[in-house]
Design a protein around this motif. Sequence first.
Motif, mmCIF file in Angstrom:
data_model
loop_
_atom_site.group_PDB
_atom_site.id
_atom_site.type_symbol
_atom_site.label_atom_id
_atom_site.label_comp_id
_atom_site.label_asym_id
_atom_site.label_seq_id
_atom_site.Cartn_x
_atom_site.Cartn_y
_atom_site.Cartn_z
ATOM 1 N N ASN A 385 0.825 -1.209 0.000
ATOM 2 C CA ASN A 385 0.000 0.000 0.000
ATOM 3 C C ASN A 385 0.868 1.271 0.000
ATOM 4 O O ASN A 385 0.508 2.256 -0.640
ATOM 5 N N ASP A 386 2.032 1.212 0.651
ATOM 6 C CA ASP A 386 2.933 2.378 0.674
ATOM 7 C C ASP A 386 3.415 2.718 -0.731
ATOM 8 O O ASP A 386 3.394 3.867 -1.156
ATOM 9 N N GLU A 387 3.860 1.673 -1.424
ATOM 10 C CA GLU A 387 4.346 1.881 -2.797
ATOM 11 C C GLU A 387 3.227 2.433 -3.668
ATOM 12 O O GLU A 387 3.450 3.316 -4.504
ATOM 13 N N ALA A 388 2.004 1.880 -3.444
ATOM 14 C CA ALA A 388 0.872 2.338 -4.252
ATOM 15 C C ALA A 388 0.607 3.821 -3.995
ATOM 16 O O ALA A 388 0.309 4.580 -4.915
ATOM 17 N N ALA A 389 0.765 4.240 -2.727
ATOM 18 C CA ALA A 389 0.487 5.641 -2.392
ATOM 19 C C ALA A 389 1.585 6.560 -2.910
ATOM 20 O O ALA A 389 1.313 7.610 -3.494
ATOM 21 N N SER A 390 2.859 6.167 -2.720
ATOM 22 C CA SER A 390 3.965 7.071 -3.084
ATOM 23 C C SER A 390 4.382 6.933 -4.544
ATOM 24 O O SER A 390 5.109 7.788 -5.059
ATOM 25 N N ARG A 391 3.952 5.848 -5.192
ATOM 26 C CA ARG A 391 4.369 5.552 -6.575
ATOM 27 C C ARG A 391 5.888 5.483 -6.701
ATOM 28 O O ARG A 391 6.456 5.820 -7.726
ATOM 29 N N ARG A 392 6.514 5.045 -5.635
ATOM 30 C CA ARG A 392 7.955 4.746 -5.700
ATOM 31 C C ARG A 392 8.190 3.387 -5.057
ATOM 32 O O ARG A 392 7.471 2.984 -4.148
ATOM 33 N N GLY A 393 9.205 2.664 -5.573
ATOM 34 C CA GLY A 393 9.501 1.372 -4.992
ATOM 35 C C GLY A 393 10.968 1.037 -5.164
ATOM 36 O O GLY A 393 11.761 1.889 -5.587
ATOM 37 N N ARG A 394 11.341 -0.213 -4.815
ATOM 38 C CA ARG A 394 12.743 -0.643 -4.987
ATOM 39 C C ARG A 394 12.741 -1.886 -5.862
ATOM 40 O O ARG A 394 12.109 -2.887 -5.529
ATOM 41 N N ILE A 395 13.445 -1.784 -6.987
ATOM 42 C CA ILE A 395 13.495 -2.923 -7.918
ATOM 43 C C ILE A 395 14.761 -3.714 -7.643
ATOM 44 O O ILE A 395 15.840 -3.136 -7.474
ATOM 45 N N LYS A 396 14.604 -5.024 -7.540
ATOM 46 C CA LYS A 396 15.754 -5.870 -7.172
ATOM 47 C C LYS A 396 16.236 -6.664 -8.384
ATOM 48 O O LYS A 396 15.437 -7.306 -9.075
ATOM 49 N N THR A 404 17.474 -0.999 -6.366
ATOM 50 C CA THR A 404 17.554 0.377 -6.851
ATOM 51 C C THR A 404 16.197 1.041 -6.649
ATOM 52 O O THR A 404 15.172 0.442 -6.972
ATOM 53 N N GLY A 405 16.197 2.265 -6.168
ATOM 54 C CA GLY A 405 14.945 3.024 -6.035
ATOM 55 C C GLY A 405 14.426 3.403 -7.414
ATOM 56 O O GLY A 405 15.212 3.716 -8.313
ATOM 57 N N ILE A 406 13.117 3.363 -7.585
ATOM 58 C CA ILE A 406 12.564 3.592 -8.919
ATOM 59 C C ILE A 406 11.143 4.174 -8.832
ATOM 60 O O ILE A 406 10.382 3.814 -7.924
ATOM 61 N N ALA A 407 10.809 5.065 -9.795
ATOM 62 C CA ALA A 407 9.431 5.548 -9.893
ATOM 63 C C ALA A 407 8.585 4.426 -10.474
ATOM 64 O O ALA A 407 9.006 3.762 -11.413
ATOM 65 N N LEU A 408 7.392 4.214 -9.916
ATOM 66 C CA LEU A 408 6.578 3.073 -10.361
ATOM 67 C C LEU A 408 5.684 3.453 -11.541
ATOM 68 O O LEU A 408 4.456 3.365 -11.471
ATOM 69 N N ILE A 413 10.176 1.948 -15.454
ATOM 70 C CA ILE A 413 10.565 0.537 -15.296
ATOM 71 C C ILE A 413 11.156 0.007 -16.606
ATOM 72 O O ILE A 413 12.195 -0.657 -16.618
ATOM 73 N N VAL A 414 10.498 0.332 -17.729
ATOM 74 C CA VAL A 414 11.026 -0.124 -19.033
ATOM 75 C C VAL A 414 12.440 0.410 -19.216
ATOM 76 O O VAL A 414 13.356 -0.330 -19.602
#
Length: 421
Positions: A385-396, A404-408, A413-414
């Motif tokens: 839910n946090d990622e959904a709210a902030s639209r940021r996540g960590r791609i492994k 790496t931190g990334i905008a969702l 992502i591409v």
Amino acid sequence: MTYERIRGMYDILPVDIGWWRLAEAAMIETARCFNYREIRFPIVEYTELFARGMGEATDVVGKEMYTFPDRKERSLTLRPEGTASVVRAYLNEGWATQAPFQKLFYIGPMFRYEKPQKGRCRQFHQFGIEALGSLDPSLDAEVISFAWSMMDRLGIGGLWLRLNSIGCAQDRETYRDILTSHFSPFVDQMCSDCHRRLDENPLRILDCKEPQCQPFIEEAPGSADHLCADCADHFGKVRDWLDRLGLEYRIDPRLVRGIDYYTRTVFELMSEDLGSQDTLLGGGRYDGLVETFGGPPTPGLGFAGGFERLVIVLQEGQGAEPPTEGIDLFLASLGTEGRELAVTLAKHLREAGLSVDIDHRDRALRKQLTLANQLSSRHLLVLGNDEAASRRGRIKQMERGEETGIALTPDAIVEHLTKEA
Ligand code: HAM
């Protein structure tokens, strides 16, 4: 109740598909380089086509065809090979008169009611080529060169080529008489099939695998020693071309092949790794077949091979390997919003050409991570839910374990995965 597979007919399962695609791609790519165009023809034909084309006395026509009446009592047969169908199409299309020189290839299932064993099935898959409209020995060399080239592309070694000439229709008659005289004194010591073959077509005796017949077959005169001047000249020129192209062959004077349409050049590519079903592919000329089907005199030749046998050789470690499978990205999710984001991101990323998967069974996060590993996913994103709210996540990056931190967003992502690739 469960249903069984039909004996000798196999499912080609996802674990093996990579090998099949590799072999098919080699065929298609070789055809492109040699300029053979693809043809696809029906799986069912009128029985007559194969009976006349391949010969009533052959094992295929005599005892191996899947033949049945249709609703109007016409006899139909599941195709046991491709050559007869290609020639039929050639005539149907009017190519015999309008565009007589044709180079064609095909891939597809064939059916023969044979005794199943390793490399021999009742539904099997052939790759084949047919070149119609030229008697030139350089075309014989091209067809053989195609076969070698395809195997080279797959990196397959341990192969050798059997080569022979059985001459024109007249030479075959002469050779039949020679074989009849040779086998007649011993016929009582030979198998019952060979008794029949002696009357119907003594050339077929040379294909017999029964141990009791082998001593007489080994002593049989070779066909290439009884060719007319034109056929001897043609065979000499085929060998010259093969020598010039550096393509190896061994003359086998008793190679006649199991189908009646052959004339002049016949050949088989053998593999040392296949055991008793060691013929990877076989073919030759059929200069009378178009005429047999009612067309104008038109020479032709080609070969066909079995994908099942090719895949066995590849899987035994001979040559190329399929690329490792795996997906680009697994989207693990937690909670309603995380899951919503996973489903929508997956849609957009798939549209952008990435291979992406998500969980569909409401599994705990730990199980989703196991799934990502099982799928050999190259990257992982966990969406809560946090990622959904902030639209940021960590791609492994799974192999290196790097995050790496990334905008969702699909674009970000591409871009990230393209850089990684
Ligand atoms: P064939 O020798 O009957 O020739 O078959 C060609 C290849 O198909 C064989 O060498 C083998 O690799 C594969 N094959 C045949 N039967 C089976 C089976 N029951 N299970 C697995 N693989 C099999 C022909 O079919 C001719 N149409 C070839 C040709 C094309 N000649 C001129 N043009």
